[in-house]
Design an enzyme around this catalytic site. Sequence first.
Site, PDB file in Angstrom:
ATOM      1  N   HIS B  37       9.865  32.126  12.007  1.00 43.82           N
ATOM      2  CA  HIS B  37       7.955  31.293  10.257  1.00 43.82           C
ATOM      3  C   HIS B  37       7.588  30.958  11.777  1.00 43.82           C
ATOM      4  O   HIS B  37       6.878  30.172  11.335  1.00 43.82           O
ATOM      5  CB  HIS B  37       8.436  31.319   9.456  1.00 43.82           C
ATOM      6  CG  HIS B  37       8.696  32.627   8.173  1.00 43.82           C
ATOM      7  ND1 HIS B  37       9.538  33.642   8.674  1.00 43.82           N
ATOM      8  CD2 HIS B  37       8.144  33.119   7.134  1.00 43.82           C
ATOM      9  CE1 HIS B  37       9.450  34.480   7.638  1.00 43.82           C
ATOM     10  NE2 HIS B  37       8.372  34.411   7.454  1.00 43.82           N
ATOM     11  N   LYS B 103      14.703  37.690  -1.316  1.00 40.85           N
ATOM     12  CA  LYS B 103      15.469  37.229  -2.544  1.00 40.85           C
ATOM     13  C   LYS B 103      14.708  36.331  -2.720  1.00 40.85           C
ATOM     14  O   LYS B 103      15.166  35.799  -2.590  1.00 40.85           O
ATOM     15  CB  LYS B 103      16.850  38.172  -2.577  1.00 40.85           C
ATOM     16  CG  LYS B 103      17.747  37.001  -1.631  1.00 40.85           C
ATOM     17  CD  LYS B 103      19.244  36.907  -1.480  1.00 40.85           C
ATOM     18  CE  LYS B 103      20.395  36.420  -0.876  1.00 40.85           C
ATOM     19  NZ  LYS B 103      20.815  34.731  -2.080  1.00 40.85           N
TER      20      LYS B 103
END
Lengths: 281, 184
Positions: B37, B103
């Site tokens: 990222h 999650k």
Amino acid sequence: MRKINYKTVVEAVEALCLKAAYELPEDVENVIKESLAVEESPLGKSILKQYLENADIARNKRIPICQDTGAAVFLAEVGTDCFIEGGSLTDAVKQGTAAGYKNGYLRKSMVEDPIFDRKNTGDNTPVIVHLLETEGDILKLTLAPKGGGSENMSKTAMLKPLEGEQGVIDFVVKTVTESGANPCPPTIVGVGIGGDFEYAAFLAKKALFRRTGEPHPDPRYAEMEHKILKAVNESGVGPQGLGGRTTAFAVHIEKTGCHIASLPVAVNLNCHAARHASVSI
Amino acid sequence: MPTKITIPFDKDQLAKLSAGDEVLITGYIYTARDVAHKRLCELIDTNKELPLDLSDSIIYFAGPSPAAPGRVIGAAGPTTSYRMDAFSPKLIEKAGITGMIGKGSRSEEVIAAMKKNGAVYFAAIGGAGALIAEKVKSAEIVCYEDLGPEAIRRLEVEDFPAVVAIDSTGRNLYETGPAEFVKF
């Protein structure tokens, strides 16, 4: 003095890494089944069922239960009447872990340096070994691979002594509920009380090595475990933090004496995939 | 019964998904974790070309365990998403991702970017790595191979089980779900 061969330890550790990664222990599987009976959320129930299905697939097809096969954390109970011949225990554990993670196709999740580079070491070392002296001539090794998600939600606090039982309960409940979905609930909550700053943290970790749901032998602490579990499960966090009645499967407390000025407390969380495996040599 | 959805999603399909819906996802998704990222966002910040086309794509926050011989992939469950919160708004706004799978809850900034761009966040079941591995039909490294388990991989998934955790209107199951069961 009993001699234990270095290579025997290496091979035992290698086998332990594989067993821990693929086979969810029976005590953990049992608490999941028990929770299914009390969980009221349909989604929560569906998630708990998928945990059981996942454990079956992992065991039968030899796929790790979770891709985060963890930092390799060992509790080494070393009999005072035995010694390792041919090398140190720590080296043997390290070598066995590197072999297990390679040959078992487990994820290597350790980096060389915590700040600079953060280069993956490629063999899941360093390992973390806690040594405990025991009577006799047996070496007992327990491996609890520790995932990053639940470890990251762990906390310590230095409470004032007179905050007492309620202070500890409030801190633990707050730590668990605020962590929400992140530690992969329902969790097993390890609580270390007493000692000093770092020993409380060790006790919290050691508490996670206990058979899941087994109460503390001192009834006062067993009662505290019960109170914390009840409060945590009233938080509504539920399986995967998506709502429900089961936020934790069990609370385990380990305690020891401490300084007159201190009340150290530590909370170490374990995800629902509470993997552990032991071998006695 | 879970709703079956296929990638690429169209915006109408995404808009119909509501927090709490169980879904089975089929199609291609890309894995990326923290460092991947960071690298993608550095390229965006310096106006450089990305090593892959992320428009209308789904990013899965995951770092699978290695594939044993004869298998496509090892265990392949999600990692915790909040570590990607600082980067996700940029990938939604500048790289055009329309979905994320992970999650745990997301930051207000991520949810705001999702609402503005009609993106959806799905929760996969953490710790169900073997079950999810069975839903992966193929896997290949696209870039950042040096990151090992954290490389960007293109996964072909079939009936990948997930829950709509935050929908394109910003409704967040991590808040509404627990609120339904809280007793204090």
